[in-house]
Scaffold this motif. Sequence first.
Motif, PDB file in Angstrom:
ATOM      1  N   UNK A 267      16.663 -11.391  -7.645  1.00 17.90           N
ATOM      2  CA  UNK A 267      15.451 -10.681  -7.236  1.00 17.90           C
ATOM      3  C   UNK A 267      14.916  -9.972  -8.466  1.00 17.90           C
ATOM      4  N   UNK A 268      13.616 -10.051  -8.675  1.00 14.37           N
ATOM      5  CA  UNK A 268      13.009  -9.405  -9.839  1.00 14.37           C
ATOM      6  C   UNK A 268      12.014  -8.351  -9.372  1.00 14.37           C
ATOM      7  N   UNK A 269      12.112  -7.165  -9.969  1.00 13.02           N
ATOM      8  CA  UNK A 269      11.261  -6.043  -9.588  1.00 13.02           C
ATOM      9  C   UNK A 269      10.743  -5.371 -10.873  1.00 13.02           C
ATOM     10  N   UNK A 270       9.632  -5.877 -11.423  1.00  7.55           N
ATOM     11  CA  UNK A 270       9.140  -5.385 -12.723  1.00  7.55           C
ATOM     12  C   UNK A 270       8.141  -4.228 -12.608  1.00  7.55           C
ATOM     13  N   UNK A 271       8.401  -3.291 -11.724  1.00  5.01           N
ATOM     14  CA  UNK A 271       7.467  -2.201 -11.423  1.00  5.01           C
ATOM     15  C   UNK A 271       7.216  -1.300 -12.631  1.00  5.01           C
ATOM     16  N   UNK A 272       6.023  -0.684 -12.629  1.00  7.23           N
ATOM     17  CA  UNK A 272       5.710   0.318 -13.635  1.00  7.23           C
ATOM     18  C   UNK A 272       6.359   1.658 -13.292  1.00  7.23           C
ATOM     19  N   UNK A 273       6.527   1.913 -12.007  1.00  7.01           N
ATOM     20  CA  UNK A 273       7.221   3.119 -11.526  1.00  7.01           C
ATOM     21  C   UNK A 273       7.807   2.801 -10.167  1.00  7.01           C
ATOM     22  N   UNK A 274       8.890   3.468  -9.815  1.00  5.04           N
ATOM     23  CA  UNK A 274       9.574   3.188  -8.553  1.00  5.04           C
ATOM     24  C   UNK A 274      10.420   4.397  -8.189  1.00  5.04           C
ATOM     25  N   UNK A 275      10.133   5.008  -7.011  1.00  7.73           N
ATOM     26  CA  UNK A 275      10.892   6.187  -6.599  1.00  7.73           C
ATOM     27  C   UNK A 275      12.366   5.892  -6.430  1.00  7.73           C
ATOM     28  N   UNK A 276      12.666   4.777  -5.788  1.00  8.13           N
ATOM     29  CA  UNK A 276      14.067   4.361  -5.624  1.00  8.13           C
ATOM     30  C   UNK A 276      14.228   2.865  -5.857  1.00  8.13           C
ATOM     31  N   UNK A 277      13.500   2.054  -5.115  1.00  4.24           N
ATOM     32  CA  UNK A 277      13.628   0.603  -5.240  1.00  4.24           C
ATOM     33  C   UNK A 277      14.557   0.043  -4.189  1.00  4.24           C
ATOM     34  N   UNK A 278      14.214   0.284  -2.909  1.00  2.75           N
ATOM     35  CA  UNK A 278      15.100  -0.093  -1.806  1.00  2.75           C
ATOM     36  C   UNK A 278      15.354  -1.597  -1.762  1.00  2.75           C
ATOM     37  N   UNK A 279      14.350  -2.414  -2.089  1.00  8.35           N
ATOM     38  CA  UNK A 279      14.557  -3.865  -2.027  1.00  8.35           C
ATOM     39  C   UNK A 279      15.618  -4.310  -3.026  1.00  8.35           C
ATOM     40  N   UNK A 280      15.755  -3.578  -4.120  1.00  5.46           N
ATOM     41  CA  UNK A 280      16.804  -3.901  -5.096  1.00  5.46           C
ATOM     42  C   UNK A 280      18.180  -3.680  -4.474  1.00  5.46           C
ATOM     43  N   UNK A 281      18.326  -2.569  -3.777  1.00  6.23           N
ATOM     44  CA  UNK A 281      19.596  -2.278  -3.105  1.00  6.23           C
ATOM     45  C   UNK A 281      19.881  -3.308  -2.017  1.00  6.23           C
TER      46      UNK A 281
END
Length: 370
Positions: A267-281
């Motif tokens: 899974x790739x999540x190249x966000x500029x900002x992310x409070x937590x990133x639940x999809x990563x977990x």
Amino acid sequence: MRKIVVFSNMYPSTQHPTYGLFVKNQVGLLQSAGLDVDVVAIQNPEKGKIQALKKYMTWFFRSVLYMMKNRKKLSLTHAHYAFPTGIISLIGKKMFGIPYVVTVHGGDIDKMAARNQRIADMTKNILRQAESVIVVGDKLREDVINNFDVPEANVHVMSMGVDTSIFNYVAKVEAREKLSLPIEEKILIFVGNVIQAKGLLELVEAFDSLKMSFPDSSLYVIGSQKDGQFVEELRSFIREKDVEDIHFKEPLGQADLALWMSAADALVLPSYHEGFGLVALEAMSAGTKVVATDVGGLSYLLKDQAGILVEPKNPDSLAKGLWSALDENSNVIDETVVQAKIAQHSYETILEDLLSIYRSAEKGQVDHSE
């Protein structure tokens, strides 16, 4: 503990089943533990100034009326997002003496409070008057303490948690067979809103570069495409770069999403900002590698080789991270660390921590105004 009411400016409906789903999941977790929980929330994600004003004003008056009617039954209120939702809980405390807890998710601090000084001051007051402030990531904890002068002891780091009964390991071959996906192909997925701040332009560029090393690879972009202007910009960029094997899918239910995560190589999540990133977990819980930018909560979630961290807004760094994830000889993930992170954010742990926070808040109001 008597009754709790949850206020949120995001909550799912039949028409919009993924809108604020994380809030609904936490409400369900509390109800499963036997708590009497009501919800007063906005379930309509539609934008536009007139529409937004109407729905927020209606929600505001419904919330105040609810507290007026139920003030003798309520142990506390729980606001999701400091501003604007926290205003309702603050009013409940001032008018009816109801203590409150507020969860900070990121955008309410990073974006909303940065709009102007008036909102920043209101946010500060909301956070300081709360019996407890919950933040979904360590970076937000630092911001709340340092930028809004909230006492350190009053701030608790607690994500929205991962439902390991849904996001659990399924063998890749089995998952791909169920989804009719090629067994041998390298598959990457992105999950989230299709907006510029998620780093999707950089992802297309990185994927284009990756195709030279992994020509038999595909990228699936799974998420809401409500920002039509950016979606068209993204599609035009894909055509301009002549990148093949990029597929778009609408948002999925959690069970389907978990299966896609199990089927993916990363899974790739190249966000500029992310409070937590639940999809990563969630992807980690499904047994999938995560490649994400070194920003916000992702920096803490994926450190110590729990995932692969790359530079934000840097396609070359992102391509290298994806290459590491797909290289079968690469040992970049420490599975022991991953499992520890999953346990830390499991629903069982989250429920225990949340009930402890509620009990402390219920004991009595604390004036943090000083």
